[in-house]
Design a protein around this motif. Structure first.
Motif, mmCIF file in Angstrom:
data_model
loop_
_atom_site.group_PDB
_atom_site.id
_atom_site.type_symbol
_atom_site.label_atom_id
_atom_site.label_comp_id
_atom_site.label_asym_id
_atom_site.label_seq_id
_atom_site.Cartn_x
_atom_site.Cartn_y
_atom_site.Cartn_z
ATOM 1 N N ARG A 205 0.880 -1.181 -0.037
ATOM 2 C CA ARG A 205 0.004 -0.131 0.198
ATOM 3 C C ARG A 205 0.864 1.278 -0.024
ATOM 4 O O ARG A 205 2.112 1.050 0.640
ATOM 5 C CB ARG A 205 -1.071 0.112 1.074
ATOM 6 C CG ARG A 205 -1.775 1.193 1.140
ATOM 7 C CD ARG A 205 -2.754 1.240 2.561
ATOM 8 N NE ARG A 205 -2.979 2.510 2.831
ATOM 9 C CZ ARG A 205 -3.678 2.941 4.025
ATOM 10 N NH1 ARG A 205 -3.879 2.080 4.740
ATOM 11 N NH2 ARG A 205 -3.709 4.078 4.240
ATOM 12 N N TYR A 206 0.391 2.213 -0.745
ATOM 13 C CA TYR A 206 1.015 3.447 -0.625
ATOM 14 C C TYR A 206 0.103 4.755 -0.725
ATOM 15 O O TYR A 206 0.822 5.787 -0.517
ATOM 16 C CB TYR A 206 1.872 3.428 -2.173
ATOM 17 C CG TYR A 206 1.042 3.335 -3.560
ATOM 18 C CD1 TYR A 206 0.298 4.403 -3.925
ATOM 19 C CD2 TYR A 206 0.776 2.177 -3.888
ATOM 20 C CE1 TYR A 206 -0.276 4.396 -5.201
ATOM 21 C CE2 TYR A 206 -0.245 1.844 -4.971
ATOM 22 C CZ TYR A 206 -0.681 3.106 -5.582
ATOM 23 O OH TYR A 206 -1.634 2.819 -6.746
ATOM 24 N N GLY A 207 -1.066 4.674 -0.809
ATOM 25 C CA GLY A 207 -1.820 5.716 -0.653
ATOM 26 C C GLY A 207 -2.411 6.329 0.797
ATOM 27 O O GLY A 207 -2.550 5.360 1.468
ATOM 28 N N VAL A 336 10.025 7.883 -2.225
ATOM 29 C CA VAL A 336 8.774 7.557 -2.018
ATOM 30 C C VAL A 336 8.063 6.526 -2.981
ATOM 31 O O VAL A 336 8.310 6.885 -4.208
ATOM 32 C CB VAL A 336 7.751 8.968 -1.995
ATOM 33 C CG1 VAL A 336 6.447 8.471 -1.793
ATOM 34 C CG2 VAL A 336 8.128 9.480 -0.658
ATOM 35 N N TYR A 337 7.562 5.503 -2.624
ATOM 36 C CA TYR A 337 6.919 4.613 -3.436
ATOM 37 C C TYR A 337 5.702 4.846 -3.922
ATOM 38 O O TYR A 337 4.670 5.068 -2.786
ATOM 39 C CB TYR A 337 7.253 3.235 -2.707
ATOM 40 C CG TYR A 337 6.441 1.999 -3.582
ATOM 41 C CD1 TYR A 337 7.199 1.231 -4.417
ATOM 42 C CD2 TYR A 337 5.276 1.605 -3.272
ATOM 43 C CE1 TYR A 337 6.636 0.331 -5.243
ATOM 44 C CE2 TYR A 337 4.577 0.674 -3.860
ATOM 45 C CZ TYR A 337 5.310 -0.096 -4.888
ATOM 46 O OH TYR A 337 4.649 -1.172 -5.388
ATOM 47 N N TYR A 347 4.716 1.256 -10.853
ATOM 48 C CA TYR A 347 4.992 1.564 -9.534
ATOM 49 C C TYR A 347 6.483 1.936 -9.612
ATOM 50 O O TYR A 347 7.368 1.415 -10.480
ATOM 51 C CB TYR A 347 4.906 0.453 -8.405
ATOM 52 C CG TYR A 347 3.542 0.159 -8.555
ATOM 53 C CD1 TYR A 347 2.491 0.554 -7.717
ATOM 54 C CD2 TYR A 347 2.809 -1.364 -9.189
ATOM 55 C CE1 TYR A 347 1.204 -0.042 -7.701
ATOM 56 C CE2 TYR A 347 1.721 -1.697 -9.152
ATOM 57 C CZ TYR A 347 0.730 -1.067 -8.648
ATOM 58 O OH TYR A 347 -0.544 -1.643 -8.397
ATOM 59 N N GLY A 348 6.878 2.914 -8.850
ATOM 60 C CA GLY A 348 8.237 3.530 -8.685
ATOM 61 C C GLY A 348 8.566 4.415 -7.733
ATOM 62 O O GLY A 348 7.517 4.861 -6.762
ATOM 63 N N PHE A 349 9.843 4.836 -7.547
ATOM 64 C CA PHE A 349 10.273 5.823 -6.332
ATOM 65 C C PHE A 349 10.592 6.978 -7.069
ATOM 66 O O PHE A 349 11.049 7.117 -8.017
ATOM 67 C CB PHE A 349 11.526 5.219 -5.806
ATOM 68 C CG PHE A 349 11.167 3.710 -5.070
ATOM 69 C CD1 PHE A 349 10.731 3.707 -3.805
ATOM 70 C CD2 PHE A 349 11.319 2.601 -5.895
ATOM 71 C CE1 PHE A 349 10.678 2.593 -3.026
ATOM 72 C CE2 PHE A 349 11.095 1.414 -4.922
ATOM 73 C CZ PHE A 349 10.660 1.562 -3.724
ATOM 74 N N LYS A 350 10.196 8.241 -6.355
ATOM 75 C CA LYS A 350 10.628 9.569 -6.586
ATOM 76 C C LYS A 350 11.061 10.285 -5.368
ATOM 77 O O LYS A 350 10.420 9.906 -4.049
ATOM 78 C CB LYS A 350 9.358 10.238 -7.431
ATOM 79 C CG LYS A 350 9.025 9.656 -8.710
ATOM 80 C CD LYS A 350 8.030 10.547 -9.387
ATOM 81 C CE LYS A 350 7.511 9.932 -10.606
ATOM 82 N NZ LYS A 350 8.558 9.871 -11.537
ATOM 83 N N THR A 351 11.702 11.168 -5.553
ATOM 84 C CA THR A 351 11.883 11.896 -4.404
ATOM 85 C C THR A 351 11.855 13.553 -4.489
ATOM 86 O O THR A 351 12.161 14.067 -5.641
ATOM 87 C CB THR A 351 13.651 11.658 -4.212
ATOM 88 O OG1 THR A 351 13.931 10.355 -3.693
ATOM 89 C CG2 THR A 351 14.213 12.667 -3.283
#
Length: 423
Positions: A205-207, A336-337, A347-351
């Motif tokens: 979960r990410y939301g 952040v995923y 899905y992926g990571f960003k900063t």
């Protein structure tokens, strides 16, 4: 504003158009007068904001500017429209494999904070840090149900399986010749962080506010850039659609001592008067630089970025300017995923402070559900429920880390296997 790869040099500075703001009592007749004075009969009128975006030659521009000096004129300000961007960049030093150190919830505002957070097979680290999903046999009893978050960004992946089933209540593109479909990935990621589903199609979960609905306004092109006029048009639309919170992970750099744009401040005031809270990214120029625009407007709630140890991220701007240029709150913003378009892997990571902003928007939606508060009252509730990050200075993190209030109970932690964070 996110930190990620960019292959295109985005324009900065003025666009050549002007944004004219008139007094709230003046109404449509005054905006019509602005159109005539500017010589632009096809100017764009933003009715909820009492603004017009015009193209004007030097003679017409002088006429408009003279109206600002006339006490009998309804014209408040004439300011250049400017380019805005998400400020892309890769910062490999921000990558981390931190693991979760669980804490036990003991009541509203009373949290024994973990020294380090990290993604697990259950959820992204940011959800633990804001208490949207504490690592215990309990989850926050609020989901943002009954609220709507407007994400003004690069659009959204309309085919992404996590946003089907009525999660998106309306969309609109303010970018000429581009649909709301996200050709970048930034908008999908931010929308996912704010209101991704409780149970994604796959993975953790990410939301934050999984029960909130989404309004998606495309105000940044697939290149990651747009204009302040397009942002204002998105705000105008979100107010019309009765958003609860507007999340804006975008902006432009500000110089020391530079004052906020009148048009952003007036737009934010009119949003608050319509029970809509605007949250915006503080900026990624670094902690020796002031909070960017539009987050530096006094009536826009500015959000700084935290890393997995709840330290201010090295790229996050500081509240160095007065007149509203403070940092108000902070939120998770490093590695952040979240969701990205399906053609980019889903899905992926960003900063970036871009990633911190939708965390704050999601928490605001949950507080709106819990308290029924909107607008300025919701702003105050969000700041009063933060987790103190002392001894970090307020110019870096404002009131502290945004937090979801949970029930007053002590629960046993459950075992969580940390999952390494990968780019």
């Amino acid at each position: 504003m996110s930190l990620e790869e960019s292959t295109e040099e985005l324009p900065t500075g003025p666009t050549g158009r002007y944004i004219v703001t008139v007094a709230g009592h003046a109404g449509s007749a005054a905006l019509q007068q602005v159109a005539e004075a500017s010589g632009d009969s096809d100017c764009e009128v933003l009715d909820h904001l009492n603004m017009a975006i015009v193209e004007a030659d030097e003679a017409h521009l002088a006429l408009l500017r003279s109206a600002v000096e006339d006490p009998s004129s309804p014209v408040i300000a004439v300011e250049p429209e400017e380019y805005v961007t998400i400020m892309d960049h890769v910062d490999a030093a921000q990558r981390s494999t931190a693991t979760v150190n669980p804490f036990v919830t003991i009541g509203d505002g009373d949290v024994e904070a973990a020294a380090t957070y990290g993604d697990t097979s259950t959820a992204s680290w940011g959800l633990y840090a804001v208490r949207a999903m504490p690592p215990v046999l309990h989850t926050a009893p609020w989901s943002g149900q009954g609220t709507t978050i407007a994400v003004l960004d690069t659009g959204i992946d309309l085919q992404h399986p996590d946003f089907q089933g009525g999660r998106i209540v309306d969309t609109r593109s303010f970018i000429p010749n581009q649909t709301v479909q996200d050709g970048h990935s930034h908008g999908t990621h931010c929308a996912g962080t704010a209101a991704g589903p409780r149970v994604p199609t796959q993975g953790r979960r990410y939301g934050v506010a999984h029960g909130a609905k989404l309004l998606i306004g495309k105000v940044l092109a697939d290149s990651g850039g747009g204009t302040s006029g397009q942002v204002l048009a998105g705000i105008n639309w979100a107010i019309d659609k009765k958003a609860t919170v507007i999340s804006m992970s975008l902006g432009s750099s500000v110089q020391p001592g530079q004052l906020p744009h009148t048009y952003y401040e007036e737009a934010a005031l009119r949003a608050l008067n319509n029970n809509v809270l605007i949250v915006a990214a503080a900026g990624n120029s670094g902690n020796g630089k002031p909070v960017g625009s539009p987050a530096n407007a006094p009536s826009v709630l500015s959000v700084a970025a935290l890393d997995q140890s709840l330290n201010v991220a090295s790229f996050s701007c500081f509240g160095l300017n007065g007149a509203g240029g403070e940092v108000n709150v902070a939120a998770p913003g490093v590695q952040v995923y979240s969701a990205v378009p399906t053609n980019k892997g889903s899905y992926g990571f960003k900063t970036g402070t871009s990633m911190a902003t939708p965390h704050a928007a999601g928490v605001a939606a949950m507080l709106a559900q819990k308290t029924g508060k909107r607008g300025l009252a919701l702003w105050n509730e969000l700041m009063l429920t933060t987790q103190s990050l002392s001894p970090l200075p307020p110019m870096a993190v404002g009131y502290g880390n945004v937090q979801v209030p949970v029930s007053r109970m002590v629960l046993q932690p459950i075992p969580i296997q940390p999952v390494p964070i990968r780019p």
